[in-house]
Every structure is written in C-alpha cells, then in structure tokens.
Design a protein around this motif. Structure first.
Motif, PDB file in Angstrom:
ATOM      1  N   ALA A   1      34.149 -30.968  32.173  1.00  0.00           N
ATOM      2  CA  ALA A   1      33.428 -29.771  31.706  1.00  0.00           C
ATOM      3  C   ALA A   1      34.374 -28.578  31.612  1.00  0.00           C
ATOM      4  O   ALA A   1      34.243 -27.733  30.732  1.00  0.00           O
ATOM      5  CB  ALA A   1      32.281 -29.452  32.648  1.00  0.00           C
ATOM      6  N   LYS A   2      35.352 -28.499  32.544  1.00  0.00           N
ATOM      7  CA  LYS A   2      36.324 -27.404  32.540  1.00  0.00           C
ATOM      8  C   LYS A   2      37.724 -27.979  32.719  1.00  0.00           C
ATOM      9  O   LYS A   2      37.918 -28.960  33.446  1.00  0.00           O
ATOM     10  CB  LYS A   2      36.017 -26.408  33.656  1.00  0.00           C
ATOM     11  N   CYS A   3      38.678 -27.346  32.068  1.00  0.00           N
ATOM     12  CA  CYS A   3      40.060 -27.829  32.124  1.00  0.00           C
ATOM     13  C   CYS A   3      41.024 -26.650  32.027  1.00  0.00           C
ATOM     14  O   CYS A   3      40.797 -25.705  31.265  1.00  0.00           O
ATOM     15  CB  CYS A   3      40.305 -28.807  30.981  1.00  0.00           C
ATOM     16  N   ASP A   4      42.102 -26.708  32.798  1.00  0.00           N
ATOM     17  CA  ASP A   4      43.095 -25.635  32.782  1.00  0.00           C
ATOM     18  C   ASP A   4      44.045 -25.740  31.596  1.00  0.00           C
ATOM     19  O   ASP A   4      44.709 -24.776  31.229  1.00  0.00           O
ATOM     20  CB  ASP A   4      43.919 -25.648  34.084  1.00  0.00           C
ATOM     21  N   ARG A   5      44.133 -26.902  30.985  1.00  0.00           N
ATOM     22  CA  ARG A   5      45.026 -27.098  29.841  1.00  0.00           C
ATOM     23  C   ARG A   5      44.375 -26.558  28.568  1.00  0.00           C
ATOM     24  O   ARG A   5      43.157 -26.468  28.464  1.00  0.00           O
ATOM     25  CB  ARG A   5      45.353 -28.580  29.668  1.00  0.00           C
ATOM     26  N   HIS A   6      45.226 -26.239  27.603  1.00  0.00           N
ATOM     27  CA  HIS A   6      44.736 -25.659  26.347  1.00  0.00           C
ATOM     28  C   HIS A   6      45.190 -26.494  25.153  1.00  0.00           C
ATOM     29  O   HIS A   6      46.305 -27.016  25.128  1.00  0.00           O
ATOM     30  CB  HIS A   6      45.237 -24.222  26.195  1.00  0.00           C
ATOM     31  N   VAL A   7      44.309 -26.594  24.177  1.00  0.00           N
ATOM     32  CA  VAL A   7      44.637 -27.306  22.944  1.00  0.00           C
ATOM     33  C   VAL A   7      45.642 -26.513  22.126  1.00  0.00           C
ATOM     34  O   VAL A   7      46.574 -27.060  21.538  1.00  0.00           O
ATOM     35  CB  VAL A   7      43.356 -27.566  22.116  1.00  0.00           C
ATOM     36  N   GLY A   8      45.452 -25.195  22.076  1.00  0.00           N
ATOM     37  CA  GLY A   8      46.367 -24.351  21.312  1.00  0.00           C
ATOM     38  C   GLY A   8      46.063 -24.342  19.830  1.00  0.00           C
ATOM     39  O   GLY A   8      45.027 -24.843  19.381  1.00  0.00           O
ATOM     40  N   LYS A   9      46.982 -23.815  19.057  1.00  0.00           N
ATOM     41  CA  LYS A   9      46.786 -23.670  17.613  1.00  0.00           C
ATOM     42  C   LYS A   9      47.323 -24.895  16.874  1.00  0.00           C
ATOM     43  O   LYS A   9      48.426 -24.881  16.317  1.00  0.00           O
ATOM     44  CB  LYS A   9      47.481 -22.398  17.117  1.00  0.00           C
ATOM     45  N   ILE A  10      46.522 -25.968  16.872  1.00  0.00           N
ATOM     46  CA  ILE A  10      46.966 -27.192  16.201  1.00  0.00           C
ATOM     47  C   ILE A  10      46.162 -27.487  14.935  1.00  0.00           C
ATOM     48  O   ILE A  10      46.462 -28.431  14.215  1.00  0.00           O
ATOM     49  CB  ILE A  10      46.884 -28.407  17.154  1.00  0.00           C
ATOM     50  N   TYR A  11      45.147 -26.667  14.664  1.00  0.00           N
ATOM     51  CA  TYR A  11      44.274 -26.916  13.509  1.00  0.00           C
ATOM     52  C   TYR A  11      45.083 -26.979  12.204  1.00  0.00           C
ATOM     53  O   TYR A  11      44.869 -27.869  11.368  1.00  0.00           O
ATOM     54  CB  TYR A  11      43.215 -25.828  13.418  1.00  0.00           C
ATOM     55  N   SER A  12      45.999 -26.052  12.019  1.00  0.00           N
ATOM     56  CA  SER A  12      46.778 -25.985  10.775  1.00  0.00           C
ATOM     57  C   SER A  12      47.698 -27.196  10.599  1.00  0.00           C
ATOM     58  O   SER A  12      48.151 -27.479   9.485  1.00  0.00           O
ATOM     59  CB  SER A  12      47.610 -24.700  10.750  1.00  0.00           C
ATOM     60  N   LYS A  13      47.955 -27.928  11.683  1.00  0.00           N
ATOM     61  CA  LYS A  13      48.850 -29.085  11.618  1.00  0.00           C
ATOM     62  C   LYS A  13      48.090 -30.385  11.337  1.00  0.00           C
ATOM     63  O   LYS A  13      48.718 -31.436  11.176  1.00  0.00           O
ATOM     64  CB  LYS A  13      49.621 -29.222  12.936  1.00  0.00           C
ATOM     65  N   CYS A  14      46.770 -30.301  11.306  1.00  0.00           N
ATOM     66  CA  CYS A  14      45.947 -31.510  11.154  1.00  0.00           C
ATOM     67  C   CYS A  14      45.371 -31.625   9.750  1.00  0.00           C
ATOM     68  O   CYS A  14      44.981 -30.628   9.136  1.00  0.00           O
ATOM     69  CB  CYS A  14      44.810 -31.501  12.177  1.00  0.00           C
ATOM     70  N   SER A  15      45.301 -32.858   9.269  1.00  0.00           N
ATOM     71  CA  SER A  15      44.784 -33.105   7.918  1.00  0.00           C
ATOM     72  C   SER A  15      43.280 -33.356   7.904  1.00  0.00           C
ATOM     73  O   SER A  15      42.643 -33.275   6.857  1.00  0.00           O
ATOM     74  CB  SER A  15      45.505 -34.307   7.302  1.00  0.00           C
ATOM     75  N   SER A  16      42.698 -33.703   9.064  1.00  0.00           N
ATOM     76  CA  SER A  16      41.266 -34.006   9.133  1.00  0.00           C
ATOM     77  C   SER A  16      40.768 -33.799  10.558  1.00  0.00           C
ATOM     78  O   SER A  16      41.554 -33.588  11.488  1.00  0.00           O
ATOM     79  CB  SER A  16      41.013 -35.454   8.698  1.00  0.00           C
ATOM     80  N   PHE A  17      39.451 -33.913  10.726  1.00  0.00           N
ATOM     81  CA  PHE A  17      38.867 -33.774  12.070  1.00  0.00           C
ATOM     82  C   PHE A  17      39.342 -34.912  12.974  1.00  0.00           C
ATOM     83  O   PHE A  17      39.615 -34.715  14.161  1.00  0.00           O
ATOM     84  CB  PHE A  17      37.338 -33.768  11.974  1.00  0.00           C
ATOM     85  N   LEU A  18      39.452 -36.107  12.417  1.00  0.00           N
ATOM     86  CA  LEU A  18      39.926 -37.254  13.171  1.00  0.00           C
ATOM     87  C   LEU A  18      41.336 -37.016  13.697  1.00  0.00           C
ATOM     88  O   LEU A  18      41.637 -37.280  14.874  1.00  0.00           O
ATOM     89  CB  LEU A  18      39.894 -38.500  12.274  1.00  0.00           C
TER      90      LEU A  18
END
Length: 459
Positions: free
Chosen positions: A347-364
């Motif tokens: 439910a909670k996590c100290d790690r972050h995904v960050g700004k990776i959306y622009s590097k991805c081609s799809s939701f998968l």
C-alpha cells in the motif's frame, strides 16, 4: 551579452529579471557582496558577477553542482572577455544609441499611423483615436521597487535609469497596499551614484571584487555564515527556486544575521516542505519547520498536508493557455498503484517510479519498467492481467482529469497561503523595514514567479 546564449529561455528570463532587481537593492545599500543560497549550476551567480560586478558566493549542498558551476563560470568568463574586447570601443555610447533607436522607432510608428489616418478609413480613424487615448502602462519593475525603497530614507543616491524602459510590466508587479504609504517628507528623488553606475557597466574591467566563488555547504536556519564565508561582510542574500525548507531557512538567516541587509528569495518544491503540525511529525523534536513560520498560523496549528502542497506546485497559467496536465501519465501512475496494491500487497513504498512515462511506448511497457525499478518480480504478473486493469479503468480517465483540474484551480490558494505565511513572518520582525511579495517572472514561463523581498532598517 545576452544571457540566452548560455541558458534556456526559462532560465534566461528568470536570471535577467532577478539579477536586475538584486543589483538595484545592492546599489540601494551600497553592497558589493551577494550570497546565492541553493545556487545550483551557478547561472544567477555568474550573471551577477560578470554583468554587475558583484562579489558572489554561491552555496549549494551538492558537490557535483559546485564543481560544475566552477567549470561553467570559467567558460562564461572566457566568452565575456571576448565580448568585452569587441565592444569596448563603442560601449560608452550604447545608452545614447539605444535612446536614439527608440526615438527613431517612435518616429516611424507615428508616420505610419498618420498615413493610415490619411486614408480616411473609418476603421483606421477609430484605431488611431483609441491608441491616442489609452495610457502607456509599460515601465520598469525595478524603477517601481526603487520608489518603494525611497520610503526608507537612506543616503541620497544618483540614478541613471538608462535602458530600463520597457524591461518589465508594472501590472501585477506589487500587490495593492503591499507597503504603507510614507509621509511626503520621507519621499525624495534619488539616483544611483556615478560609482555604482560604473560598477554596473558591462564594459568595466574585471576586478578582484567582481568574482564568483561556488561553495559546497548544507544550509540550515542556524548555519554560521562566518564558518562558510571567511571574508563575510554586509551582504544581500538571494535564492532562485530554493527547494522546500531552504526557502524558509533563507528568511530565518536574513532575520538573525546582522550582516545580511536584504533578501530576495523565490521558493519552489512546496511538497518538500516540513510541516510542524502534520500528523506524522508529532513526535519529532525539530525546531525550525518549513511551514508555518508566522505566529498566527503557529497559534492556530495550521497544517496543509502533502497532497495540498503537491497541488500548490501546479501551474494554473500554463493550463489556462492550453498546455494542460499530463493526464495520461497520471492515469498510468494511478492504475499502476492499484496493480501493486492488489498483486504485491504493497500500500505504501519509499521507492519512487520517477519520470519514466516519456520513455515508454505503451501502458504495458510502463508497468514492466516501473516494476523493475521498484525491485518487484514482474514474472508474477501476466501481460493479460496488466491489460485487463488498463481496460477496466480507461473509462474513468475523465474523472481523473476533472479531479486534477480541480487541484489546478485550488493551487494558487495553497501557494498564496505559504507565501503569505513567509511575508507575515518577516513583518513580525522588528528589524525589517520593508517586505513584500513581488511578482517577478512571467507565470507562464516560470510558474513559481513570486519573490519574497525584504530590507532591513539602516541604523
């Protein structure tokens, strides 16, 4: 020398606007030393040193930023000297040339307008009539703030307001009734001295006093400036987009150190502010908090919370112009959180995904990259399940967009609360002669556009 040659458009706009105001305040007090807190890559510090001849200490907690700033300043000096040699011959005539160019442009415009009227077109005559009646609202923001400083009754200075015309717009520069009006006996015309005019000249020779020294140090509210800067003297403390608590601590240092005569601070990253009355900090023994600062909000135990502070970082003006919110990336992030909660029990996590959306081609692709970054076993989650989540929540994407638009509308309210808290804190200090919130930047170019400016009394 145009700042844009070494910075992007946003940074150039910020540095040029802020450096002119800083230099005006420095001239007001006769100061030569500036402390740039959270100086980062040193753009503002370098510009203050090279263009305005100030002795600048840029303090940043990152050693990488400090070394990078030194190298960048070395390159800037090289280009600046080259520019100086090329322009030395006619530099002294520059203000007069600019004045003549302005006159010539006005003359050409008047001639063009006159020719339009001679066409006897009703539309043209109406246009000419309107342009003649409307007042000219352009002017110098720096000139405006100088007028406010005139109320403080310091030594008379001589001023040459050359080339500052049309540099800024006076509209929205200072809030209504930001400064109490002074008596007529207190107000006097004052101009910068010939010495300060010479110091500000771009063509003046480099001297030992006009240097930029990057320093690595972590600044706190109780930091001793003498330990960081050995030759500390009466100075001006500034900060361009100081993150989180650093903005609040900059104001505390200003009020507690007699050597600091003025402050000009533009804060940012409100989500990184520490809050005294936020639930998770109740057992913390920290003395200096980022929010609140003033007595009133402290007495009321005021608390914003992280979500509200995150919303304060949004840019209403940009959204208004259609630049919009990154709705799809926010949607990806929201669905990912549901997947992690359901399949990994987190439910909670100290790690972050960050700004990776622009590097991805799809939701998968986004989910796989995120799980890998978070250190979660992606083999536990089949691709079919990932796409089922996407299809399930896709119809609710418009709800997410509406919710975020509501946050954008409320953003200025929360930001204003934080800024007014800082302003009220300054106005509570006996030694502060003048304090105001100054809309220093174009909010579309730079959403965190307000500077907290304050000056101490001169004894």
């Amino acid at each position: 020398m145009k700042a844009i040659e070494f910075m992007n458009m946003k940074k150039s706009h910020e540095v040029q606007a802020m450096s002119e105001l800083i230099c005006s305040i420095a001239d007001h007090y006769g100061l030569k030393q500036v402390i740039d807190v959270g100086s980062g890559k040193g753009y503002l510090s370098s510009f203050l040193s090279l263009k305005y001849g100030l002795k600048v200490y840029g303090i940043d907690s990152s050693n990488i930023n400090t070394h990078g700033a030194k190298e960048r300043n070395r390159k800037l000096k090289k280009h600046w000297k080259l520019y100086h040699i090329q322009s030395r011959g006619d530099a002294s005539e520059l203000p007069f040339k600019m004045a003549e160019e302005i006159k010539l442009k006005k003359k050409i415009k008047c001639k063009a307008d006159f020719e339009e009227v001679c066409n006897d077109s009703p539309a043209n005559q109406e246009k000419m009539s309107a342009s003649g009646v409307l007042p000219n609202t352009s002017g110098s923001a720096v000139s405006n703030i100088r007028k406010q400083m005139e109320n403080l009754r310091v030594q008379p200075l001589e001023e040459e307001n050359l080339c500052l015309e049309n540099a800024f717009s006076l509209i929205d520069f200072l809030p209504v009734n930001a400064v109490e009006p002074a008596s007529s006996s207190q107000v006097r015309n004052r101009e910068m001295s010939e010495a300060s005019t010479g110091r500000r000249s771009m063509t003046s020779e480099s001297s030992e006093s006009s240097i930029y020294s990057p320093v690595t140090s972590f600044i706190k509210a109780d930091s001793e400036l003498h330990d960081i800067i050995k030759d500390l003297e009466d100075c001006l403390m500034v900060g361009l987009h100081t993150c989180g608590d650093l903005a609040a601590n900059t104001l505390r240092i200003f009020t507690s150190k007699s050597e600091v005569k003025g402050v000009c601070s533009v804060g940012c990253c409100y989500h990184l502010l520490s809050e005294e009355f936020e639930g998770q900090h109740k057992e913390c023994t920290q003395e200096n908090w980022g929010f609140p600062m003033c007595h009133y909000l402290k007495k009321e135990s005021w608390c914003c919370g992280r979500n509200a502070r995150m919303a304060a970082c949004l840019a209403l003006e940009r959204v208004t112009l259609g630049q919009g919110l990154p709705t799809e990336s926010l949607f990806y992030r929201a669905v990912l959180q549901n997947i992690i909660k359901d399949y990994y029990g987190i439910a909670k996590c100290d790690r972050h995904v960050g700004k990776i959306y622009s590097k991805c081609s799809s939701f998968l692709d986004y989910v796989k990259m995120s799980l890998k970054k978070l250190g979660l076993d992606e083999s536990k989650l089949p691709e079919e399940i990932i796409m089922e989540y996407f299809k399930k929540y896709k119809p609710r994407m418009n709800e997410l967009e509406a919710f975020n638009m509501l946050k954008v509308v409320l953003a200025p309210c929360i930001e204003t609360l934080i800024l007014l808290d800082r302003l009220c804190y300054l106005k509570e200090q006996e030694d502060v002669a003048w304090a105001a919130l100054v809309k220093l930047f174009d909010p579309v170019k730079s959403p965190r556009c307000y500077a907290v400016v304050a000056l101490k009394r001169q004894h």
